[in-house]
Design a protein around this motif. Structure first.
Motif, PDB file in Angstrom:
ATOM      1  N   PHE A  65      -1.704   4.054  -7.621  1.00  9.09           N
ATOM      2  CA  PHE A  65      -0.944   4.299  -6.393  1.00  9.09           C
ATOM      3  C   PHE A  65      -1.863   4.284  -5.188  1.00  9.09           C
ATOM      4  O   PHE A  65      -1.478   3.807  -4.112  1.00  9.09           O
ATOM      5  N   ARG A  66      -3.081   4.769  -5.346  1.00 10.54           N
ATOM      6  CA  ARG A  66      -4.072   4.700  -4.267  1.00 10.54           C
ATOM      7  C   ARG A  66      -4.334   3.228  -3.913  1.00 10.54           C
ATOM      8  O   ARG A  66      -4.349   2.847  -2.750  1.00 10.54           O
ATOM      9  N   THR A  67      -4.535   2.429  -4.928  1.00 13.02           N
ATOM     10  CA  THR A  67      -4.784   1.003  -4.728  1.00 13.02           C
ATOM     11  C   THR A  67      -3.565   0.323  -4.100  1.00 13.02           C
ATOM     12  O   THR A  67      -3.706  -0.497  -3.183  1.00 13.02           O
ATOM     13  N   LEU A  68      -2.374   0.669  -4.587  1.00 10.41           N
ATOM     14  CA  LEU A  68      -1.151   0.093  -4.014  1.00 10.41           C
ATOM     15  C   LEU A  68      -1.016   0.437  -2.541  1.00 10.41           C
ATOM     16  O   LEU A  68      -0.606  -0.408  -1.736  1.00 10.41           O
ATOM     17  N   ALA A  69      -1.365   1.668  -2.178  1.00 11.00           N
ATOM     18  CA  ALA A  69      -1.306   2.066  -0.768  1.00 11.00           C
ATOM     19  C   ALA A  69      -2.264   1.222   0.063  1.00 11.00           C
ATOM     20  O   ALA A  69      -1.902   0.742   1.144  1.00 11.00           O
ATOM     21  N   ASP A  70      -3.476   1.022  -0.440  1.00 10.30           N
ATOM     22  CA  ASP A  70      -4.454   0.209   0.275  1.00 10.30           C
ATOM     23  C   ASP A  70      -3.988  -1.243   0.404  1.00 10.30           C
ATOM     24  O   ASP A  70      -4.120  -1.854   1.468  1.00 10.30           O
ATOM     25  N   LEU A  71      -3.456  -1.789  -0.687  1.00 10.61           N
ATOM     26  CA  LEU A  71      -2.971  -3.176  -0.662  1.00 10.61           C
ATOM     27  C   LEU A  71      -1.810  -3.339   0.316  1.00 10.61           C
ATOM     28  O   LEU A  71      -1.770  -4.295   1.092  1.00 10.61           O
ATOM     29  N   ALA A  72      -0.872  -2.418   0.258  1.00 10.86           N
ATOM     30  CA  ALA A  72       0.283  -2.503   1.158  1.00 10.86           C
ATOM     31  C   ALA A  72      -0.152  -2.357   2.612  1.00 10.86           C
ATOM     32  O   ALA A  72       0.348  -3.068   3.488  1.00 10.86           O
ATOM     33  N   ALA A  73      -1.091  -1.458   2.868  1.00 10.11           N
ATOM     34  CA  ALA A  73      -1.588  -1.291   4.240  1.00 10.11           C
ATOM     35  C   ALA A  73      -2.277  -2.576   4.707  1.00 10.11           C
ATOM     36  O   ALA A  73      -2.107  -2.985   5.858  1.00 10.11           O
ATOM     37  N   GLY A  74      -3.026  -3.206   3.824  1.00 12.13           N
ATOM     38  CA  GLY A  74      -3.681  -4.456   4.178  1.00 12.13           C
ATOM     39  C   GLY A  74      -2.693  -5.561   4.524  1.00 12.13           C
ATOM     40  O   GLY A  74      -2.994  -6.453   5.315  1.00 12.13           O
ATOM     41  N   ARG A  75      -1.505  -5.464   3.957  1.00  9.08           N
ATOM     42  CA  ARG A  75      -0.446  -6.444   4.240  1.00  9.08           C
ATOM     43  C   ARG A  75       0.450  -5.983   5.381  1.00  9.08           C
ATOM     44  O   ARG A  75       1.417  -6.637   5.720  1.00  9.08           O
ATOM     45  N   LYS A  76       0.139  -4.807   5.938  1.00 11.94           N
ATOM     46  CA  LYS A  76       0.937  -4.196   7.010  1.00 11.94           C
ATOM     47  C   LYS A  76       2.362  -3.880   6.566  1.00 11.94           C
ATOM     48  O   LYS A  76       3.291  -3.896   7.358  1.00 11.94           O
ATOM     49  N   ASP A  77       2.504  -3.573   5.292  1.00 11.42           N
ATOM     50  CA  ASP A  77       3.786  -3.130   4.740  1.00 11.42           C
ATOM     51  C   ASP A  77       3.735  -1.606   4.726  1.00 11.42           C
ATOM     52  O   ASP A  77       3.430  -0.971   3.726  1.00 11.42           O
TER      53      ASP A  77
END
Length: 111
Positions: free
Chosen positions: A23-35
């Motif tokens: 979930f930490r990684t998902l948060a980082d990935l989504a933030a990187g995509r501006k989602d």
């Protein structure tokens, strides 16, 4: 994800039983995509599964990037109370105030 292939990283994570670190990684990935909605959802789930200052910091950062400055500042205030010696927190507070167009507050925080 670090190679700029966030979409592929999300596909790979989607097929697993998610751990708190996922979930930490998902948060980082989504933030990187501006989602921001997905980033906030993943950050909150990370905090639910692994509560503590790291989770609070992640959520505060996501909220600040999302533009939810008031909630981000409230979390940063809590973090500063919990760890007043963290040298990164006053700078983040100043940045969030600047992004939120609180120019006098940002100037005071930077000073």
């Amino acid at each position: 994800a670090q190679a700029g292939r966030g979409d592929r990283a999300l596909q790979l994570l989607g097929g697993t039983d998610a751990t708190p670190d996922d979930f930490r990684t998902l948060a980082d990935l989504a933030a990187g995509r501006k989602d921001w909605r997905a980033a906030e959802r993943a950050a909150r789930e990370y905090g639910r599964l692994r509560p503590g200052p790291k989770a609070d910091r992640l959520l505060a950062d996501v909220l600040s990037w999302k533009g939810d400055f008031a909630d981000a500042l409230a979390l940063f205030a809590k973090l500063r109370t919990d760890d007043p010696k963290d040298p990164t927190l006053p700078v983040r507070v100043a940045e969030v105030k600047l992004w939120g167009k609180d120019y006098p507050g940002a100037a005071a925080a930077f000073a």
